[in-house]
Every structure is written in C-alpha cells, then in structure tokens.
Design an enzyme around this catalytic site. Structure first.
Site, PDB file in Angstrom:
ATOM      1  N   CYS A 255       0.863  -1.179   0.000  1.00 33.41           N
ATOM      2  CA  CYS A 255       0.000   0.000   0.000  1.00 33.41           C
ATOM      3  C   CYS A 255       0.900   1.229   0.000  1.00 33.41           C
ATOM      4  CB  CYS A 255      -0.884  -0.025   1.245  1.00 33.41           C
ATOM      5  SG  CYS A 255      -2.018   1.365   1.326  1.00 33.41           S
TER       6      CYS A 255
ATOM      7  N   HIS B 116      -8.972  -4.036  -2.220  1.00 37.75           N
ATOM      8  CA  HIS B 116      -8.027  -3.245  -1.409  1.00 37.75           C
ATOM      9  C   HIS B 116      -8.409  -1.758  -1.446  1.00 37.75           C
ATOM     10  CE1 HIS B 116      -3.741  -2.229  -0.064  1.00 37.75           C
ATOM     11  NE2 HIS B 116      -4.226  -1.060  -0.472  1.00 37.75           N
ATOM     12  N   GLU B 117      -8.668  -1.251  -2.651  1.00 43.09           N
ATOM     13  CA  GLU B 117      -8.983   0.183  -2.766  1.00 43.09           C
ATOM     14  C   GLU B 117     -10.353   0.488  -2.146  1.00 43.09           C
ATOM     15  OE1 GLU B 117      -6.552   1.960  -3.437  1.00 43.09           O
ATOM     16  OE2 GLU B 117      -5.311   0.416  -4.354  1.00 43.09           O
TER      17      GLU B 117
ATOM     18  N   HIS C 105     -10.154   1.170   1.429  1.00 45.67           N
ATOM     19  CA  HIS C 105      -9.712   2.523   1.801  1.00 45.67           C
ATOM     20  C   HIS C 105     -10.906   3.468   1.985  1.00 45.67           C
ATOM     21  CE1 HIS C 105      -5.386   2.328   1.821  1.00 45.67           C
ATOM     22  NE2 HIS C 105      -5.322   1.800   0.609  1.00 45.67           N
TER      23      HIS C 105
HETATM   24 NI    NI Z   1      -3.631   0.932  -0.204  1.00 44.03          NI
END
Ligand code: NI
Length: 175
Positions: free
Chosen positions: A100, A142-143, A146
């Site tokens: 990341c 993953h995004e 966020h």
């Molecule tokens: Ni990330």
C-alpha cells in the site's frame, strides 16, 4: 496541468474515515482523478484511493501495469471508479501479497475473494456493472477498503504474514 499528489501515510486519521459519496461528477473530481492516475503511475502503484491523497471521497483508480513494485501485474488501461458498490464476492478466496502506498516498505499476505461483482460510475457519469477476477479483483477490494477506513494490515491473520519490501522482492524473485 497534472500534479503528483502527496500521499497520506498510516497514522493519518484521514485513512480511517468512511469516505463520502461523490455527489457530482464535475471538473473538481475529474482533475482529482487525473492527478491520481498520474500519481499512481509516478510511484509504481497499481491503485490509489482518494482518501490516500487527502480527499475523503468514494473514488479510486486502478492502473495495473507491470512495474518494479509489481513485476507480474497485468496490463490494464487506468480506470476511474466512482461510488463503487461490491454486490457479491466469491466464497472462494485466495491469499496474495499486497502493499500500500500509504504503508511504505511493508508487504503482507491477505486473503481476498477470487472474483467480485461490482457497480460504479465512470468520469462520464456512466453506470457500469462488472465482474473482476484475480489480481484486478484484489486491487478493487483493497482500494474499496480505503473508502471504509480499512487498511490491509487489518486483514492480516498473523504477524508472520508481514515482510519488508526488500524481503518481499527476494521472495518473488525466488519463485
Ligand atoms: Ni492501499
């Protein structure tokens, strides 16, 4: 003019907030996305979410391309993903390495669904339904995390699944 954006790092509270829906696809969000695509390419990332560049908005970019940080990444055209929804995730999961840009120097093994069904808006305001598999599905998950204030470290099962960047580079080059 395109601008390389500063990236928030682990510990910055903006990474822990739930991001707000994008209510209008206007010049401001277009410029943000253009700068995010420019930034993610400049720093050899494969994805970048708006909260990582200090904008708590539900938007991210995916820009998978082989690079020194991700030598085996598939090639894709950069995609702007606005107001994403994950409608379903496959029960079948796979463990894989993640990094990341907000957690420099660390890699970890994270379990993610192999395929996902999603919806999102494009910068043209078009509503897209898509199914992603494998590495692209991993980037998306993953995004998306966020936008919910979740970091990949939160999904690590054991500290033994964390390595430094240089150890990671040795591991991927030895297989
Ligand atoms: Ni990330």
């Amino acid at each position: 003019m395109l601008k390389q954006l500063d990236i928030a790092e682990l510990g910055n509270p903006i990474l822990r907030k739930t991001a707000a829906r994008v209510t209008a696809i206007d010049e401001e969000i277009t410029q943000l996305i253009d700068n995010m695509i420019y930034t993610v390419k400049s720093v050899d990332g494969v994805g970048l979410a708006a909260p990582q560049v200090f904008e708590s908005k539900r938007a991210f970019v995916m820009a998978s391309n082989p690079n020194p940080r991700y030598p085996d990444a598939p090639v894709m055209e950069p995609a702007a993903i606005i107001n994403p929804v994950i409608n379903s995730k496959s029960d079948e999961q796979i463990i894989g390495w993640e990094g990341c840009l907000s957690i420099p120097g660390i890699r970890g093994l994270v379990l993610r669904s192999i395929s996902i069904d999603v919806e999102y808006q494009t910068l043209q305001g078009e509503k897209i339904s898509a199914t992603y598999h494998d590495f692209i599905a991993r980037i998306f998950q993953h995004e998306y995390d966020h936008l919910e204030g979740i970091m990949f470290l939160d999904r690590i099962k054991s500290n033994n699944d964390l390595v430094t960047e240089s150890e990671y580079q040795k591991i991927i080059r030895s297989v």
